[in-house]
Scaffold this active site. Structure first.
Site, mmCIF file in Angstrom:
data_model
loop_
_atom_site.group_PDB
_atom_site.id
_atom_site.type_symbol
_atom_site.label_atom_id
_atom_site.label_comp_id
_atom_site.label_asym_id
_atom_site.label_seq_id
_atom_site.Cartn_x
_atom_site.Cartn_y
_atom_site.Cartn_z
ATOM 1 N N TYR A 21 -11.530 0.871 10.779
ATOM 2 C CA TYR A 21 -12.729 1.049 9.579
ATOM 3 C C TYR A 21 -12.520 0.489 8.366
ATOM 4 O O TYR A 21 -14.304 0.813 7.785
ATOM 5 C CB TYR A 21 -12.224 2.705 9.359
ATOM 6 C CG TYR A 21 -10.815 2.888 8.311
ATOM 7 C CD1 TYR A 21 -10.306 2.636 7.421
ATOM 8 C CD2 TYR A 21 -9.946 3.883 9.679
ATOM 9 C CE1 TYR A 21 -9.513 3.317 6.578
ATOM 10 C CE2 TYR A 21 -8.963 4.076 8.461
ATOM 11 C CZ TYR A 21 -8.509 3.905 7.273
ATOM 12 O OH TYR A 21 -7.751 3.884 6.811
ATOM 13 N N LYS A 22 -12.427 -0.622 7.945
ATOM 14 C CA LYS A 22 -12.824 -0.990 7.442
ATOM 15 C C LYS A 22 -13.463 -2.533 7.191
ATOM 16 O O LYS A 22 -14.745 -2.454 7.965
ATOM 17 C CB LYS A 22 -11.481 -2.052 6.307
ATOM 18 C CG LYS A 22 -10.647 -0.847 5.605
ATOM 19 C CD LYS A 22 -8.909 -1.730 5.030
ATOM 20 C CE LYS A 22 -8.801 -0.513 4.399
ATOM 21 N NZ LYS A 22 -8.768 0.650 3.217
ATOM 22 N N ARG A 32 -12.848 -2.947 -7.667
ATOM 23 C CA ARG A 32 -12.576 -3.400 -6.893
ATOM 24 C C ARG A 32 -13.298 -3.974 -5.997
ATOM 25 O O ARG A 32 -14.376 -2.435 -5.141
ATOM 26 C CB ARG A 32 -11.430 -2.738 -5.490
ATOM 27 C CG ARG A 32 -11.125 -4.024 -4.145
ATOM 28 C CD ARG A 32 -9.916 -3.536 -3.296
ATOM 29 N NE ARG A 32 -10.224 -2.130 -2.940
ATOM 30 C CZ ARG A 32 -9.686 -1.401 -2.093
ATOM 31 N NH1 ARG A 32 -8.649 -1.699 -2.198
ATOM 32 N NH2 ARG A 32 -10.255 -0.565 -1.184
ATOM 33 N N PHE A 80 0.719 -1.483 -0.321
ATOM 34 C CA PHE A 80 -0.157 -0.315 -0.098
ATOM 35 C C PHE A 80 0.651 1.397 -0.185
ATOM 36 O O PHE A 80 2.226 1.531 0.614
ATOM 37 C CB PHE A 80 -0.937 0.062 1.366
ATOM 38 C CG PHE A 80 -2.145 0.639 0.880
ATOM 39 C CD1 PHE A 80 -2.873 0.959 0.052
ATOM 40 C CD2 PHE A 80 -1.560 2.577 1.825
ATOM 41 C CE1 PHE A 80 -4.504 1.929 0.306
ATOM 42 C CE2 PHE A 80 -3.152 3.403 2.100
ATOM 43 C CZ PHE A 80 -3.853 3.323 1.483
ATOM 44 N N ASP A 130 1.518 -5.409 7.497
ATOM 45 C CA ASP A 130 0.510 -5.184 8.035
ATOM 46 C C ASP A 130 -1.243 -5.622 7.384
ATOM 47 O O ASP A 130 -1.253 -6.134 6.350
ATOM 48 C CB ASP A 130 0.641 -3.839 6.342
ATOM 49 C CG ASP A 130 -0.895 -2.376 6.377
ATOM 50 O OD1 ASP A 130 -1.830 -3.250 7.274
ATOM 51 O OD2 ASP A 130 -0.765 -1.418 5.448
#
Lengths: 442, 442
Positions: A253-254, A402, A151, A228
């Site tokens: 938050y995912k 995605r 990322f 990560d």
């Protein structure tokens, strides 16, 4: 809206995961979705989330998870009763929140011990702190290893540390669709490597890295590992303990459904905690903090890696979100994620391969998380058309859609409906009405 | 409860501040309080805050400000309508929140230009980022200057940077009651100094530092200045612009009323922004962030100093809290703060000096903020007794009671009532029932 009723394609449903399906093959993909939903052991978890617009197909729980019903209630209480009513005395409770939520994440989501996880800062700041701590613990070594599909913020943080310290950032090549080949990673390892920092689950393709094998290989050359977990925490089991992994960070938050900008977490293996020191010496890591001592004297525990005053509202949101995941069980969540993505791939094969799409995610369920990515040269325009058709995917550069299927609240019929609308967008040519120039994306 | 009605001490009310009092001298301190409240131009602002328990005397708005009524409403909306309803699409609005709130702080609270302030991280993390950026901008210089009464986290962060970089942390002695003598600070400056980092308003005594004079002296030797505004932002004017100050940080949960753990802010003077680079290279500082570019290429603006995904709920809370301060005006707030503290000192002189207390705050209104600190060798026990009597002060090590009078919602009669209860605690000997051993304090 097109629903795909009456189509007769052959579904290829997963057989390698323990989702308790009795409908491995059907001719009607919509009937398959209904049957899979009917036997979904997590079906009732959908009721725990706010579904404000039932017609919206939300394929972006991997960017921002839905609002749990209890979180809305808990936040109102925290604001009104605690902040408004208890005022400063609320800290008697709040002071332990980062650790309390950390313990739920540790035991209910990440499979490690209480006291190995704590909420703190953002993922990026935590990456910085733990990477710096790891580099300090490996003096004389000159290399940080990551991969070219990590990322962006991970790569930037590592590049900054490498530049400041005069180290080399060694970037392993990956396959943008299939992820990291452990053999390539092994080839990048030697005794100069201080730190291996990778995403457990690739943000774009959804490909899983073999965390256990990579950790073992890193340890063989004496390097530390920093994982990560942003896209894996809450979607698949994270074998930190089996691997003896050293360090990890992740967002909430995912798949953990703690809301926009909720605090991140960090993991430090228990035996490493007192041996590592992070670079931002803040008062929330201080022993007997309110003695206001002159010199920094950090605690021995995981709070050693905490810096400043923690966000209380965000802490409660993590506590609520992580508790739902823990109650559902990460095994059941991962099994449903594999079934949802397998079902989506069946739809792709049946409907979308003929429309110019290519699958940009591993086909084997055990090699991916809970999202599926499709390549199309016009992905940007198609993404806009999907949103106009009431489907929310993510566009990801350079040319990918995605689609995340957060297992706690995504139904198989939602996957069917979203893909049916996408098929309609393609067949009708509706996507050509949208501009080709990329605007701002989140 | 004792109210002090009928006492006949002479009040010493402030005459050097522009609070529009027509009651400079009275014989009845309670009548004075009522009269001062009656002509308080900010009186109506109290209605903008939740007062859950009208009998509680809250002297701790300088640790955690009260809940604004509109913030409760705004947070419910942000949670339910935006997160719950808009889901990921909420980022269209949220992406600009850190800067939007920063601009309100810049123009309405700190007196600097839009684009010079942004919300980010915690105060401690911001201190680290800006101090590191400043040190990088002064290569070859070996000294960081601070003072021995600076807030603990400031000293720890600076000590960490000094140790990592092999620099000297030069700590100027202060008077614990009167604050920093600019002459002592000047004596610590020489061309080896890279950075001067001080609190604008001392957390314990409430003493103000002459920000303009210190900045000028630091600039004379070529050093940069980094100001901690935690106790001054929202309580007194901050002359960053007049001083040409370089850098500043501050929290928002004290006088800015943004709630427990709300995000901090940072200020970087406009002309310095593109010339400084902070050490934590995060994706929220990246140009065209969602292009997900390979290399870190930070924006030129103040967002260059932002790192990870910002907390949305906290951002809204800052926006609401800072907007109230901006509407009231920092001049009016400071004038009332000076009047409130002057009135409190009158009560101290009349009632508490005889009970073994000493004033641990400057007597001149222009040399202090909105809190008053009292020394007493038994401060810890007295603090517990005050809380039992429905008054909330802060205990501050080693032997001080800190009493903050947040001007937006503290009335003169509240100061009277709180001090009257303290006097009763002393006269009755009630404090002796509390244990001498210090417990956890916030």
């Amino acid at each position: 809206m097109p629903t795909g009723e009456g189509t007769h394609e052959r579904a290829r449903l997963p057989t390698t995961v323990p989702f308790p399906t009795t409908v491995p093959f059907v001719k009607d993909l919509h009937a398959a979705a209904r049957a899979l939903d009917a036997e979904d052991p997590l079906a009732t978890y959908r009721e725990r989330f706010v579904i404000a617009d039932p017609d919206l197909v939300y394929f972006d729980g991997n960017s921002l998870g839905r609002l749990p019903v209890t979180t809305g209630q808990r936040l109102v209480e925290a604001v009104s009763r605690e902040w408004g009513g208890e005022l400063i005395r609320g800290w008697d409770r709040w002071i332990g929140l980062a650790r309390e939520a950390g313990d739920v994440l540790a035991t209910g989501v990440l499979g490690v011990d209480p006291g190995e996880v704590v909420l703190s800062d953002s993922t990026s700041v935590n990456l910085y702190k733990l990477a710096a701590a790891a580099l300090d613990a490996r003096p004389g070594r000159s290399v940080i290893v990551t991969d070219d599909d990590n990322f962006p913020t991970d790569r930037y943080v590592l590049a900054g540390l490498a530049e400041t310290r005069g180290l080399t950032l060694r970037v392993v090549e990956t396959d943008i669709n299939q992820g990291l080949d452990p053999a390539h990673l092994r080839a990048a390892l030697d005794p100069d490597v201080a730190l291996v920092c990778l995403s457990h689950l690739a943000y774009r393709s959804g490909a899983l890295v073999d965390l256990v094998a990579v950790t073992e290989a890193a340890h063989e050359v004496g390097a530390l590992t920093l994982w990560d977990l942003c896209h894996s925490a809450g979607s698949v089991p994270v074998p930190l303990r089996e691997a003896g992994a050293d360090l990890a960070v992740g967002c909430t938050y995912k798949y953990l459904n703690a809301g926009p900008g909720a605090p991140a977490f960090l993991y430090v293996r228990a035996d490493l905690q007192s041996r590592l020191r992070q670079p931002i010496w803040g008062w929330f890591g201080q022993r007997d903090q309110f003695a206001m001592g002159t010199d920094y004297d950090p605690v021995e525990s995981v709070e050693r890696f905490v810096v400043g005053t923690p966000p209380v509202l965000g802490g409660y949101a993590v506590l609520e979100g992580a508790s739902i995941t823990a109650a559902a069980g990460i095994g059941a969540i991962a099994a449903k994620g594999a079934a949802l993505t397998s079902y989506a791939i069946s739809l792709f094969d049946a409907w979308l391969a003929a429309e110019g799409f290519e699958l940009a995610t591993p086909r084997e369920p055990e090699r991916r998380g809970a999202h599926v990515t499709l390549y199309h040269p016009e992905a940007w325009r198609i993404c806009q058309a999907m949103k106009a058709a009431g489907v929310v995917p993510d566009f990801r550069t350079p040319d990918r859609l995605r689609m995340g299927f957060a297992p706690l609240y995504t139904r198989f019929v939602d996957v069917h409906e979203g893909f049916a609308r996408l098929r309609e967008v393609m067949r009708s040519g509706g996507w050509t009405r949208f501009p080709a120039e990329r605007g701002r994306v989140t």
